[in-house]
Enzyme design. Structure first.
Site, PDB file in Angstrom:
ATOM      1  N   SER A  72      18.256 -23.128 -37.408  1.00 12.29           N
ATOM      2  CA  SER A  72      19.412 -23.906 -36.948  1.00 12.29           C
ATOM      3  C   SER A  72      19.494 -25.307 -37.516  1.00 12.29           C
ATOM      4  O   SER A  72      20.476 -26.006 -37.275  1.00 12.29           O
ATOM      5  CB  SER A  72      19.433 -23.953 -35.417  1.00 12.29           C
ATOM      6  OG  SER A  72      19.875 -22.710 -34.903  1.00 12.29           O
ATOM      7  N   LYS A 209      18.060 -32.397 -35.564  1.00 13.59           N
ATOM      8  CA  LYS A 209      18.394 -31.009 -35.244  1.00 13.59           C
ATOM      9  C   LYS A 209      17.125 -30.168 -35.266  1.00 13.59           C
ATOM     10  O   LYS A 209      16.324 -30.266 -36.186  1.00 13.59           O
ATOM     11  CB  LYS A 209      19.405 -30.443 -36.248  1.00 13.59           C
ATOM     12  CG  LYS A 209      19.881 -29.036 -35.892  1.00 13.59           C
ATOM     13  CD  LYS A 209      20.769 -29.052 -34.673  1.00 13.59           C
ATOM     14  CE  LYS A 209      21.044 -27.650 -34.128  1.00 13.59           C
ATOM     15  NZ  LYS A 209      19.867 -27.101 -33.402  1.00 13.59           N
ATOM     16  N   THR A 210      16.986 -29.340 -34.233  1.00 13.35           N
ATOM     17  CA  THR A 210      15.896 -28.375 -34.179  1.00 13.35           C
ATOM     18  C   THR A 210      16.292 -27.093 -34.906  1.00 13.35           C
ATOM     19  O   THR A 210      17.468 -26.859 -35.194  1.00 13.35           O
ATOM     20  CB  THR A 210      15.552 -28.008 -32.732  1.00 13.35           C
ATOM     21  OG1 THR A 210      16.745 -27.535 -32.086  1.00 13.35           O
ATOM     22  CG2 THR A 210      14.993 -29.200 -31.968  1.00 13.35           C
ATOM     23  N   GLY A 211      15.290 -26.264 -35.164  1.00 16.96           N
ATOM     24  CA  GLY A 211      15.528 -24.946 -35.730  1.00 16.96           C
ATOM     25  C   GLY A 211      14.347 -24.051 -35.427  1.00 16.96           C
ATOM     26  O   GLY A 211      13.214 -24.534 -35.281  1.00 16.96           O
TER      27      GLY A 211
END
Length: 268
Positions: A72, A209-211
């Site tokens: 993500s 932003k995480t992923g």
């Protein structure tokens, strides 16, 4: 933007290398204990551009150059693609929930660009990918030199397909976005940066932003200070799956606090 115009723009964009010869990352073995204390295996690359003594540091330099699915974190450039392609008009456009109940409760509602970034709503970005199309996705990826620029494979291609990117390449991309010098409209870049805001203080802003690919977790972004930005890109293995996910932010925050790039919780 049509495919012909998009294709002609590719040659006009040149990636700025992450580090010049004089800016080779300083290996930071002193960060190892923060990974050990979190029971995490991974890498972090920090590019500190503050004018008061910033530097570029790395833990596990070899891994920082290895490519993994962006998961993500790809929502950052993907939002730019969708805006440029006209799939998204603005931050107020509503994307109707399809009624399919998913495991993550915030996904089970109508969304806009801001909420879909905040809650990392995969189905919204799958809709973007269908409307943009694989060919144009590939052109956009090559246009910004994003990792291996391969949108093929399983859906979503940024999680289960063939797209791959390294921590080094993540920071190179983020540096361009910070400066509004990606080959997209400036107002679109500013909007995407706005919806990336995670936290802010009196004189700093954290955009990130995480992923998570299922096996590798990411946290990428930067902290803005009056003296300049501090970019970061971390990825870790996640053998314990959901139990490992909080480690992403925990390790990054500990390292950023150690170099005074984030204030301690008590001083916010």
């Amino acid at each position: 933007m049509n495919l012909h115009v998009l294709g002609t723009c590719i040659a006009a964009f040149t990636v700025v290398p992450l580090c010049s010869a004089a800016e080779k990352p300083q290996v930071r073995p002193d960060w190892a204990h923060l990974f050990t204390e979190a029971s995490a295996v991974g890498t972090i690359l920090v590019a500190d551009e503050r004018t008061d003594g910033g530097a570029t540091g790395v833990y596990d330099e070899a891994r920082a150059g290895k490519r993994y699915p962006p998961a993500s974190t790809f929502k950052i450039p993907h939002a730019l693609f969708a805006l440029d392609a006209g799939v998204v008009r603005d931050e107020f456009q509503i994307f109707k929930w399809d009624g399919k109940v998913r495991d993550i409760e915030p996904w089970n509602h109508d969304q806009d660009l801001r909420s879909s970034m905040r809650y990392s709503v995969v189905w919204v970005y799958q809709q973007f990918a269908r409307e943009i199309g694989t060919e144009k996705e590939g052109l956009y990826l090559r246009k910004i030199n994003y990792g291996n620029a391969d949108p093929s494979g399983a859906d979503p291609f940024w999680v289960d397909g063939n797209l791959r990117i390294s921590a080094e390449e993540q920071i190179a991309f983020l540096r361009h976005l910070y400066r509004n010098d990606l080959p997209f409209r400036v107002e679109h870049q500013r909007l995407v940066k706005d919806i990336m805001i995670v936290e802010a203080g009196r004189d700093w802003i954290l955009r990130a932003k995480t992923g998570w690919s299922g096996t590798v977790g990411w946290w990428v972004g930067w902290v803005e200070w009056p003296t300049g930005p501090v970019f970061f890109a971390l990825n870790i293995d996640t053998p314990k799956r959901f139990d490992d996910l909080p480690k992403r932010e925990a390790v990054v925050r500990a390292i950023l606090r150690s170099i005074k790039a984030l204030p301690s919780p008590s001083s916010k």
